[in-house]
Design a protein around this motif. Structure first.
Motif, PDB file in Angstrom:
ATOM      1  N   ALA A  68       6.585  -7.144  20.478  1.00 37.85           N
ATOM      2  CA  ALA A  68       6.629  -7.634  19.392  1.00 37.85           C
ATOM      3  C   ALA A  68       6.358  -8.222  17.799  1.00 37.85           C
ATOM      4  O   ALA A  68       6.307  -7.160  16.619  1.00 37.85           O
ATOM      5  N   ALA A  69       5.507  -9.278  17.677  1.00 33.33           N
ATOM      6  CA  ALA A  69       4.810  -9.669  16.567  1.00 33.33           C
ATOM      7  C   ALA A  69       3.372  -9.272  17.149  1.00 33.33           C
ATOM      8  O   ALA A  69       1.808  -9.086  15.675  1.00 33.33           O
ATOM      9  N   ASN A  70       2.659  -7.860  17.571  1.00 24.71           N
ATOM     10  CA  ASN A  70       0.786  -7.216  17.460  1.00 24.71           C
ATOM     11  C   ASN A  70       0.392  -9.132  18.033  1.00 24.71           C
ATOM     12  O   ASN A  70      -0.965  -8.852  17.091  1.00 24.71           O
ATOM     13  N   MET A  71       0.296  -9.514  18.742  1.00 22.53           N
ATOM     14  CA  MET A  71      -0.027 -10.606  19.111  1.00 22.53           C
ATOM     15  C   MET A  71      -0.507 -10.689  20.288  1.00 22.53           C
ATOM     16  O   MET A  71       0.723 -10.446  21.173  1.00 22.53           O
ATOM     17  N   ALA A  72      -1.889 -11.459  21.084  1.00 20.01           N
ATOM     18  CA  ALA A  72      -2.073 -11.436  21.798  1.00 20.01           C
ATOM     19  C   ALA A  72      -3.074 -12.583  22.576  1.00 20.01           C
ATOM     20  O   ALA A  72      -3.543 -12.816  21.839  1.00 20.01           O
ATOM     21  N   ALA A  73      -2.902 -13.596  23.113  1.00 14.29           N
ATOM     22  CA  ALA A  73      -3.869 -15.068  23.851  1.00 14.29           C
ATOM     23  C   ALA A  73      -4.259 -14.828  24.468  1.00 14.29           C
ATOM     24  O   ALA A  73      -4.071 -14.108  25.646  1.00 14.29           O
ATOM     25  N   GLY A  80     -12.690 -21.033  25.955  1.00  9.99           N
ATOM     26  CA  GLY A  80     -11.795 -22.025  25.211  1.00  9.99           C
ATOM     27  C   GLY A  80     -10.697 -20.897  25.056  1.00  9.99           C
ATOM     28  O   GLY A  80     -10.597 -19.782  25.391  1.00  9.99           O
ATOM     29  N   TYR A  81      -9.193 -21.076  23.810  1.00 16.25           N
ATOM     30  CA  TYR A  81      -8.549 -19.915  23.958  1.00 16.25           C
ATOM     31  C   TYR A  81      -8.584 -19.627  22.863  1.00 16.25           C
ATOM     32  O   TYR A  81      -8.676 -20.162  21.097  1.00 16.25           O
ATOM     33  N   LEU A  82      -8.211 -17.669  22.289  1.00 16.25           N
ATOM     34  CA  LEU A  82      -8.415 -18.018  21.140  1.00 16.25           C
ATOM     35  C   LEU A  82      -6.788 -16.106  21.373  1.00 16.25           C
ATOM     36  O   LEU A  82      -6.311 -16.269  22.171  1.00 16.25           O
ATOM     37  N   GLU A  83      -6.865 -16.472  20.299  1.00 12.02           N
ATOM     38  CA  GLU A  83      -5.860 -15.185  19.154  1.00 12.02           C
ATOM     39  C   GLU A  83      -6.417 -13.920  19.041  1.00 12.02           C
ATOM     40  O   GLU A  83      -7.195 -14.168  18.536  1.00 12.02           O
TER      41      GLU A  83
END
Length: 106
Positions: A68-73, A80-83
């Motif tokens: 719904a937010a067009n996001m992935a992590a 590391g942790y990437l968005e």
């Protein structure tokens, strides 16, 4: 598009609901202990593929998505942790390899 890097704890904190569900762990436990080496498998990787042909690949990694937010992590042991901000036709592929290394017996 890959988003600017943020401190690892900020990313973890923002994605903790999805992480708790994926890892079958409580949000409080994740916030208290974070992720550890056993959360990352050498047989798992993630590819984020964009329609223009750009591909980002991360080893020892897993992903969570917010459609719904067009996001992935992507959470990776070594990178590391990437968005990511996802565009139409972007693909987040979590790859699970089952490997057999053959060596001639002597």
């Amino acid at each position: 598009m890959i988003l600017p890097n943020r401190p690892w704890f900020d990313v973890l904190q923002d994605w903790v609901p999805e992480l708790a569900k994926k890892l079958n762990r409580s949000e409080d436990a994740l916030l208290a202990r974070g992720l550890g080496a056993t959360d990352f498998s050498p047989a798992k990787s993630v590819e984020v593929r964009f329609p223009d042909g750009a591909t980002h690949r991360y080893m020892f990694a897993f992903a969570v998505v917010r459609p719904a937010a067009n996001m992935a992590a992507v959470f990776s042991e070594h990178s590391g942790y990437l968005e990511f901000s996802l565009v139409d036709d972007a693909v987040v592929a979590e790859i699970h390899e089952h490997l057999y290394w053959h060596k001639e017996q002597q």
